[in-house]
Design a protein around this motif. Sequence first.
Motif, PDB file in Angstrom:
ATOM      1  N   ASP A  18      41.717  44.525  47.193  1.00 50.97           N
ATOM      2  CA  ASP A  18      41.566  45.272  46.049  1.00 50.97           C
ATOM      3  C   ASP A  18      41.061  44.632  44.889  1.00 50.97           C
ATOM      4  N   PHE A  19      41.219  43.249  44.849  1.00 51.59           N
ATOM      5  CA  PHE A  19      40.773  42.250  43.853  1.00 51.59           C
ATOM      6  C   PHE A  19      39.848  41.392  44.410  1.00 51.59           C
TER       7      PHE A  19
ATOM      8  N   ASP B  66      31.966  44.605  37.635  1.00 51.63           N
ATOM      9  CA  ASP B  66      33.134  44.602  39.143  1.00 51.63           C
ATOM     10  C   ASP B  66      34.303  43.498  38.843  1.00 51.63           C
TER      11      ASP B  66
ATOM     12  N   ALA C 111      38.226  44.176  38.117  1.00 52.85           N
ATOM     13  CA  ALA C 111      39.250  43.560  38.865  1.00 52.85           C
ATOM     14  C   ALA C 111      40.302  42.673  38.027  1.00 52.85           C
TER      15      ALA C 111
ATOM     16  N   TYR D 186      44.319  43.588  37.524  1.00 53.22           N
ATOM     17  CA  TYR D 186      45.298  42.807  37.957  1.00 53.22           C
ATOM     18  C   TYR D 186      46.269  42.386  36.775  1.00 53.22           C
TER      19      TYR D 186
END
Length: 389
Positions: free
Chosen positions: A250-251, A265, A269, A273
């Motif tokens: 996901d990161f 993007d 991320a 986080y």
Amino acid sequence: MPTSPTVRPMTPATVWLARGRHAEGAAEDVLRRSLEQRKRSRAIDDFLELPETGTEAGTEADTEARTDAGTEEAPAERVFEARWRVEETVTVRARIGVTPGPDGGQEWILVAEAERPWNNDWPSPAALFWPEEPDLAWDRDGAAELSLRKVNPLPQDDKDSRRLFRNAVRGGWHIHVVVHEAMTTDERGRLPVARWLPPSLRHRVVEHRAAPQQHRGLNWALRDLGVQVPRGGAAVLPGTPAPEGYVAEDFSVRAVFLDGSEPTDLVDAVTRYAALPRPLPEGAEDALTALREDWHLLTLQEELERQRGLVAMYAEALEAMTKSRDLYREAAERAHEALAAYQESAGAAPVRQRPSDTPLASPLQQLTRTFERFKGKGQRPVAPSRDEG
């Protein structure tokens, strides 16, 4: 993935944290000048420099005793407090503590707390305490000698990169981002990606940069962390321990164009986080407690409320002491009355012959009965229940 052997409390949503090392000169002088400038420009409302702590605590005898016992004194800490407002009405209180480092530098920990959950669009507290001039080296990550404001190229040796990542993610103070260059970049591509982040994230991110030929060695070095970086892409590394809800995929960002355009993007991320629930970093709990419980930079209204609270506390303590004294005095008076009654009854009672089957009451029994009589004076008679009689 490595995990911490102990469970730490979670970071409150209202708190902003940062840590670093000031490499050259006296950090307190730099902080003092910077805060004075911020106050003149009204970026902050006020600041306060506290007296030095650590070396002056205790007497000479205490120092000799610690030396004899083989214990070292805590390093002296210089503390600055500052307060400012965001969105005109939300107050932020912040505290930075500076202590001497092992190599001649100075370690610092900065904790800020707002009256409501922190917004990353607010100014970075580090940018309000420290000057923004690039030639002032206050922005070093003390654990791994990394920069918070510049790109950090990976070592040429893969084993050194592996060791670097393993040490860098410990403690959980910073967000570590790794970017792989798909091709050799120009001047625009060598600028840090952090400049695109919201203001409050820019001094919490450490950016690692891998050259085009380092892709295979990079992923080998990240294997222990369970993370892989796509060719020409990027990844946000987990801390130790990893935040709750962290999933490596996901990161991970598939492509980052280092042509001067915003890497949306990657910004997304990093922002996601930063929003994950995470434990307090190592050493942050004491700093946060000091901010909350040992705060000195009070407004006039806060000082008035504090004094009122102290007056109320002292009044309650005095009332409790007065009640305790009255109860003690009453108990002592009853004891004296009982003792006097016992002495009077013992001296005035005639000596007469009792039947052999009637036991003679001892002085202790007479005193006990006297106490029972005084004890029952204030009690109300209990009405018999309907079932009785």
